[in-house]
Motif scaffolding. Structure first.
Motif, PDB file in Angstrom:
ATOM      1  N   UNK A  85       0.983  -1.112   0.502  1.00 21.54           N
ATOM      2  CA  UNK A  85       0.018  -0.086   0.655  1.00 21.54           C
ATOM      3  C   UNK A  85       1.004   1.065   0.221  1.00 21.54           C
ATOM      4  N   UNK A  86       0.058   2.468  -0.975  1.00 18.02           N
ATOM      5  CA  UNK A  86       1.421   3.420  -0.975  1.00 18.02           C
ATOM      6  C   UNK A  86       0.973   4.308  -0.182  1.00 18.02           C
ATOM      7  N   UNK A  87       1.799   4.776   1.684  1.00 14.87           N
ATOM      8  CA  UNK A  87       1.282   6.379   2.416  1.00 14.87           C
ATOM      9  C   UNK A  87       1.356   7.559   1.432  1.00 14.87           C
ATOM     10  N   UNK A  88       1.804   7.432   0.516  1.00 15.38           N
ATOM     11  CA  UNK A  88       1.620   9.064   0.599  1.00 15.38           C
ATOM     12  C   UNK A  88      -0.220   9.272  -0.439  1.00 15.38           C
ATOM     13  N   UNK A  89      -0.885   7.908  -1.604  1.00 18.68           N
ATOM     14  CA  UNK A  89      -2.315   8.171  -1.580  1.00 18.68           C
ATOM     15  C   UNK A  89      -2.935   7.915  -0.541  1.00 18.68           C
ATOM     16  N   UNK A  90      -2.532   8.013   0.502  1.00 20.88           N
ATOM     17  CA  UNK A  90      -3.599   7.336   1.783  1.00 20.88           C
ATOM     18  C   UNK A  90      -4.038   8.930   2.398  1.00 20.88           C
ATOM     19  N   UNK A  91      -2.607   9.883   2.185  1.00 18.70           N
ATOM     20  CA  UNK A  91      -2.441  10.693   2.374  1.00 18.70           C
ATOM     21  C   UNK A  91      -3.248  11.766   2.172  1.00 18.70           C
ATOM     22  N   UNK A  92      -3.819  10.993   0.931  1.00 18.43           N
ATOM     23  CA  UNK A  92      -4.108  12.412   0.056  1.00 18.43           C
ATOM     24  C   UNK A  92      -5.728  11.570  -0.484  1.00 18.43           C
ATOM     25  N   UNK A  93      -6.098  11.021   0.526  1.00 17.53           N
ATOM     26  CA  UNK A  93      -7.625  10.902   1.355  1.00 17.53           C
ATOM     27  C   UNK A  93      -8.084   9.358  -0.715  1.00 17.53           C
ATOM     28  N   UNK A  94      -6.908   8.510  -0.626  1.00 19.59           N
ATOM     29  CA  UNK A  94      -7.124   7.849  -2.016  1.00 19.59           C
ATOM     30  C   UNK A  94      -6.448   6.608  -1.303  1.00 19.59           C
ATOM     31  N   UNK A  95      -7.190   5.654  -0.425  1.00 19.48           N
ATOM     32  CA  UNK A  95      -6.796   4.277  -0.164  1.00 19.48           C
ATOM     33  C   UNK A  95      -6.753   3.081  -1.396  1.00 19.48           C
ATOM     34  N   UNK A  96      -5.471   2.463  -0.751  1.00 16.88           N
ATOM     35  CA  UNK A  96      -5.797   1.716  -2.037  1.00 16.88           C
ATOM     36  C   UNK A  96      -4.825   0.537  -1.257  1.00 16.88           C
ATOM     37  N   UNK A  97      -4.577  -0.838  -1.882  1.00 18.06           N
ATOM     38  CA  UNK A  97      -4.120  -1.889  -1.376  1.00 18.06           C
ATOM     39  C   UNK A  97      -3.515  -2.857  -2.765  1.00 18.06           C
ATOM     40  N   UNK A  98      -2.728  -3.365  -2.633  1.00 18.43           N
ATOM     41  CA  UNK A  98      -2.409  -4.539  -3.881  1.00 18.43           C
ATOM     42  C   UNK A  98      -1.801  -5.846  -3.402  1.00 18.43           C
ATOM     43  N   UNK A  99      -2.263  -6.513  -4.024  1.00 23.61           N
ATOM     44  CA  UNK A  99      -2.062  -8.373  -3.725  1.00 23.61           C
ATOM     45  C   UNK A  99      -0.868  -8.796  -4.307  1.00 23.61           C
TER      46      UNK A  99
END
Length: 250
Positions: A85-99
């Motif tokens: 997961x990218x914390x940069x996107x999380x901080x910009x209110x863009x939740x993300x996850x990859x598997x």
């Protein structure tokens, strides 16, 4: 994901403590970081091209973790399953996850299944959500050079305010070369197709070198061409931009 990363960071601190050789307290760890000395627990080099996991079908080993300033946090849940997961996107209110799940692995090749998800909750029309499901395969011609290809079914949603899906396909081609065990040269090309036709390709050329200080950090220098990943920023109209990052692997 956060709980797993916290546990991994605790393990890293314990390894740093043991690497210091004596229980002299946390102050010694801080001093080591200030002096920029490496620790033995960090992965010092790529022994072979199969050790490269960024942009390939390979996954981290169980318990391994990578993290950086801009690079996503990735963790090996098992020897076959990796999440990131990218914390940069999380901080910009863009939740993300990859598997990524490794279904086949040999001396010369690897095949994995991938699932990626992200969704923006701020100005969705400029930063739509996207789901990608696909297969990635990597073939190692030698212990120093590999070719990676991937195909994904990609859906974008949240555009135009109607929540409609924009189905398409995403193709990925990557070349990785290890001129030395401490240096990696990578070329990545991504092309997306939808009912609107072919989009501008995303091309990334980067050089990664492993430092002998900063706890054996990986320094990344590169140049990108395509669509800037964050469309709500002042530089979102740039078609060419440089990249610089530092990340670690434990």
């Amino acid at each position: 994901m956060i709980i797993v990363c916290i546990k991994s960071l605790r393990q890293i601190i314990r390894r740093i403590w043991r690497a210091n050789g004596s229980p002299v307290g946390l102050g010694s760890v801080v001093l080591l970081m200030t002096m920029g000395l490496g620790v033995s627990s960090a992965q010092a080099e790529w022994r072979r091209i199969q050790d490269v996991t960024r942009g390939t079908a390979q996954v981290l080993e169980k318990g391994e973790i990578t993290f950086g300033v801009f690079a996503p946090i990735a963790y090996g849940i098992s020897d076959k399953l990796m999440v990131q997961s990218s914390p940069i996107f999380d901080l910009l209110l863009i939740p993300n996850v990859a598997g990524r799940y490794l279904v086949f692995d040999s001396q010369r090749g690897a095949v994995s299944l991938a699932l990626n998800y992200k969704q923006g909750f701020f100005r969705q029309q400029s930063q739509p959500g996207e789901i990608q499901v696909g297969v990635t395969s990597t073939f190692a011609f030698t212990d120093r050079f590999s070719l990676t290809g991937g195909g994904y079914f990609a859906d974008r949603f949240g555009q135009g305010g109607g929540g409609k899906f924009s189905a398409g396909a995403l193709l990925h081609l990557g070349l990785h070369w290890l001129p030395t065990p401490q240096d990696l040269v990578a070329l990545s090309v991504r092309e997306r197709w939808s009912k609107l036709g072919l989009e501008r390709p995303d091309v990334a050329l980067s050089w990664v070198t492993q430092l002998k200080f900063l706890f054996r950090a990986h320094l990344v220098l590169g140049v990108n061409y395509g669509t800037f990943p964050l469309r709500t920023t002042p530089v979102s109209t740039w078609s060419v931009w440089p990249t610089i990052d530092i990340w670690w692997r434990y």
